[in-house]
Scaffold this active site. Structure first.
Site, PDB file in Angstrom:
ATOM      1  N   GLY B 125       0.679  -1.657   0.236  1.00 30.81           N
ATOM      2  CA  GLY B 125       0.001   0.135   0.191  1.00 30.81           C
ATOM      3  C   GLY B 125       1.111   1.027   0.396  1.00 30.81           C
ATOM      4  CB  SER B 159      -0.544  -5.905  -7.142  1.00 37.45           C
ATOM      5  OG  SER B 159      -0.052  -5.086  -7.642  1.00 37.45           O
ATOM      6  CD  GLU B 242      12.596  -6.701  -5.603  1.00 36.03           C
ATOM      7  OE1 GLU B 242      12.166  -6.996  -6.500  1.00 36.03           O
ATOM      8  OE2 GLU B 242      13.266  -6.994  -4.905  1.00 36.03           O
ATOM      9  CD  GLU B 379       7.937   8.875 -19.409  1.00 39.04           C
ATOM     10  OE1 GLU B 379       6.934   7.825 -18.323  1.00 39.04           O
ATOM     11  OE2 GLU B 379       7.643   8.658 -20.502  1.00 39.04           O
TER      12      GLU B 379
END
Ligand SMILES: Cc1cc2nc3c(=O)[nH]c(=O)nc-3n(C[C@H](O)[C@H](O)[C@H](O)COP(=O)(O)OP(=O)(O)OC[C@H]3O[C@@H](n4cnc5c(N)ncnc54)[C@H](O)[C@@H]3O)c2cc1C
Lengths: 363, 392
Positions: B125, B159, B242, B379
């Site tokens: 979240g 998700s 990550e 971007e």
């Protein structure tokens, strides 16, 4: 600190080649006439022969330095960064590779007196009928165009294709051979050659048959690999110079480097540059590690050079505005060189075809 | 140390495991681009867990494998090559390592085992309607009341919230400080009173993401990870870990292989000879790019293992491979589009055309658009790269 590129293979040889390249580029930019430029190139050729460049990859038994692919990459990389308009990949790599079993020739090559232009079997021709060939009575006919060459070439090294490939070394300035010498858009010497029924002497024939074709294909891949190293190195320098230009050129009261559109374009150039660098480095490692040429790695690298190299060159020209359309800046001379590199040792469609054929055969 | 590891033998061991232990029906889900849901993931995580491979990236002491980076990379690569699902990441790769690094002893005992075995399902979240690329401007507020926080606000794009048990959540605990400094990280059970979850329908017709509304949700202070006000640091730690995600090009290469097979299958006829050749060429260009990225990925792993800085490699990899993945998806779409695109409508997710043979290529194309949006949009990556290149 703005970006500075890391060489693929650095070291003294790289630095020296880069310095000589920059010096030559600077001097050439001040000379207007082609004859004067050619003379300048010849001086640099002689001096790099004196420094032992041409003997780097020749075997020690033959008086060479017995260097590795990595040594060649240092030289071609440095020359690429400096923008040296001489055929280093061919002169230091491809031609010594093809003539490795001709010890008698090597000293003259190493010292720079034998200046050999290489004409591969698939060299460009204006008409299909011009493809060089030996007539049944042993005469050489045909006409090839746009052949990259050292300054004042003394010899021609030809691969003739066909049913039985032939490797041929001829003196350049004899009756039956005519030449038109030019300087290419990237400042390198080149020539168109025409053979008008020249009677080939048996001693000129260095090899025949499948082995010649195989060795020529390996030599082409070596040339493609070194050209990739050279072009990546040139692209790194081009990126640096483009960034420098954007940091210093002021429009609308601010440096161009403050505009996101241009910053993003440069970021895209960088991504392409890095990706290409990764592939070339990998191909170089594979070539250094194994037997023979890792043709697949090299073909992928050369294919990407076509794509990425052109994108980087064009983007740099765009970022320079009107100055990008001139010859005044070293950056734009590098851009032109990168564009030309695509067409040496197989252009992108050539290498794409090889890979596509292989993929189809595997499917 | 790492010199003692026989990586080739390790690769062979992983491959043998993947081929014999990953159930064919699970591999088929991956190979045919069907939706990976908890129902598919869980049994696979369970198998890995029981083999002792539940958490390739964790230290042994917490039930991890203790593998080095190269082994983990090999594991991921082989899994992709064998069509095994990539492990569900929100617990194992995201919040798990944060708890290991910054969590309290109680939090480690409470949360790590469930992540490892796959019993607990997590979601992230972070994003809010007003806070996307500029995540630090998030506004979901947590007000302290005794031993509890009272959380009020809305998350979005969450998700897997619809199938998750827990949401690790960035909330604002102070409006005084610089916007990054007033953020804290809370672990919130999704069955807490005051939480409602509403699905968002995405362009590919599948249910991936949700809006999560938090209406005076009471969360024990014990569920805060680390210090109050340091949530941004933990969030960044997570992203740092990550950063090498883009180094694993194997799934993209596998996808490319499948697309090449699709071309041979779909465009095998003489009438389609040229079309096939045109698409094969585009695929080849993508393959060249992916191989370049693969080489850079290996460089990145070597850099980390040798303690050298990664520089811009992670951004280059994320930016490059996300676009290339999209190109491959476009080639596949162009192969089947005439036949299948007109039959694909979002409302068909479970409708009459959902089973049309090959329809997954259209879905895959649609969903692939997200690659350049999430995980740091293209971007934003370009901003990061340019800042470094220009020196400011
Ligand atoms: C399918 C999906 C799954 C997701 N899953 C999760 C999840 O599980 N948890 C979660 O927290 N979030 C999730 N996200 C959210 C995702 O991280 C955000 O979408 C992403 O951060 C971009 O934010 P945004 O959508 O608000 O776009 P915006 O930030 O509004 O950006 C819109 C456009 O503007 C561009 N832009 C933004 N800033 C700049 C700038 N400074 N310069 C130039 N261009 C700029 C962007 O690149 C983009 O093109 C998911 C998103 C999707 C679509």
């Amino acid at each position: 600190m703005p970006f500075t590129a890391t060489p693929i293979v650095g070291g003294d040889a790289f630095d020296q080649a880069c310095r000589i390249g920059q010096e030559a580029d600077r001097q050439l930019a001040l000379i207007d006439d082609p004859a004067g430029q050619l003379a300048c190139l010849r001086r640099h050729w002689d001096s790099l022969a004196g420094l032992g460049w041409l003997a780097v990859a020749m075997p020690e038994e033959a008086g060479g330095a017995g260097g590795t692919l990595s040594d060649l990459a240092a030289l071609t990389g440095g020359a690429g960064r400096g923008g040296l308009p001489l055929p280093i990949a061919a002169a230091c790599g491809v031609i010594p590779y093809l003539l490795a079993d001709q010890p008698a020739l090597l000293p003259g090559m190493a010292e720079g007196q034998h200046r050999i232009a290489f004409i591969p079997a698939d060299a460009a021709v204006d008409e299909a009928a011009d493809v060089p060939q030996l007539t049944p009575d042993g005469k050489l006919t045909g006409a090839v165009v746009g052949i990259e060459s050292p300054p004042d070439p003394t010899h021609l090294l030809l691969v003739l294709g066909g049913a039985e490939p032939v490797l041929l070394l001829l003196p350049a300035g004899i009756p039956g051979i005519s030449a038109r010498h030019t300087l290419r858009i990237d400042g390198r010497p080149a020539a168109d050659w025409r053979f008008t029924g020249l009677a080939v002497e048996p001693g000129w024939i260095l090899g025949r048959g499948e082995a010649v074709a195989r060795r020529a294909a390996e030599a082409r891949d070596l040339g493609a690999l070194l050209t990739c190293v050279e072009a990546v190195s040139a692209a790194g320098a081009l990126l640096e110079q483009t960034i420098d230009y954007l940091l210093n050129r002021v429009q609308f009261g601010v440096p161009l480097a403050s505009h996101q559109a241009l910053r993003h374009r440069v970021a895209e150039m960088y991504v392409e540059y890095e990706n290409l660098r990764g592939l070339v480095l990998q191909a170089l490692r594979a070539a250094g590690a194994g037997e023979g040429m890792p043709w697949r790695d090299i073909a992928f690298a050369k294919l990407r050079l076509g794509e990425a190299g052109r994108f980087i060159a064009q983007s740099s020209i765009q970022c320079h505005g009107g100055m990008g359309m001139t010859e005044a800046l070293p950056a734009i001379r590098l851009a032109r060189r990168i564009m030309m590199a695509e067409f040496e040792f197989g252009d992108r469609t050539f290498h794409a075809q090889r890979l596509l054929d292989a993929a189809r055969r595997a499917a | 140390m790492s010199a003692a590891i026989d990586y080739d033998a390790f690769r062979a061991e992983v491959r043998a495991f993947a081929e014999t232990r990953c159930p064919p029906e699970i591999r088929a889900v991956v190979a045919t681009y069907r939706k990976l849901s908890r129902k598919v993931w869980y049994p696979w995580q369970r198998i890995l867990f029981e083999h002792g491979w539940g958490a390739p990236g964790w230290p042994k002491r917490y039930g991890g494998t203790g593998w080095d980076l190269k082994q983990r990379h090999i594991f991921d690569e082989v899994m992709a090559e064998c069509d095994c699902p990539p492990q569900y990441h929100h617990g194992l790769r995201h919040i798990g390592p944060v708890i290991i690094e910054y969590g309290s002893e109680e939090q480690k005992q409470r949360f790590l085992p469930g992540i490892l075995s796959g019993e607990d399902w997590w979601c992230q979240g972070y994003s809010e309607p007003g806070a996307g690329s500029d995540l630090a401007s998030l506004r979901t507020a947590a007000r302290r009341e005794g031993d509890e926080y009272v959380v009020e606000g809305q998350k979005t794009w969450t998700s897997h919230a619809h199938e998750a048990d827990w949401m690790y959540t960035l909330v604002r605990t102070s409006k005084e400080a610089k916007k990054q400094q007033g953020i804290s990280l809370l672990l919130i059970p999704l069955n807490a009173p005051g939480i409602s979850i509403r699905p968002i329908r995405t362009i590919d017709g599948w249910h991936h993401v949700n809006e999560v509304f938090l209406d005076n949700v009471r969360v024990p202070v014990a569920n805060r990870v680390g210090e109050e006000g340091s949530g941004w640091t933990y969030g960044k730690f997570l992203l740092e870990r990550e950063r090498l995600g883009g180094a694993n090009v194997a799934p993209a290469l596998r996808n490319l292989e499948r697309t090449r097979e699709l071309l041979a299958r779909e465009l095998g006829g003489e009438a389609q000879r040229l079309k096939r050749a045109m698409l094969e060429e585009r695929l080849l260009l993508a393959e060249a790019e992916l191989r370049g990225a693969q080489a850079l990925g290996q460089e990145a792993i070597a850099a980390v293992m040798e303690g050298r800085p990664l520089g811009l490699l992670p951004s280059v990899l994320k930016l490059g491979t996300s676009v290339t993945f999209q190109h491959v998806a476009e080639v596949a779409l162009d192969a089947v589009g005439e036949r299948l695109a007109p039959r694909f409508r979002p409302t068909d997710a479970a409708g009459p055309n959902a089973e049309a043979p090959g329809i997954e290529w259209v879905q895959n194309y649609m969903y692939s658009r997200v690659r350049t949006i999430y995980g740091g949009s293209s971007e934003v990556q370009k901003n990061v790269i340019a800042k470094q290149l220009f020196g400011s």
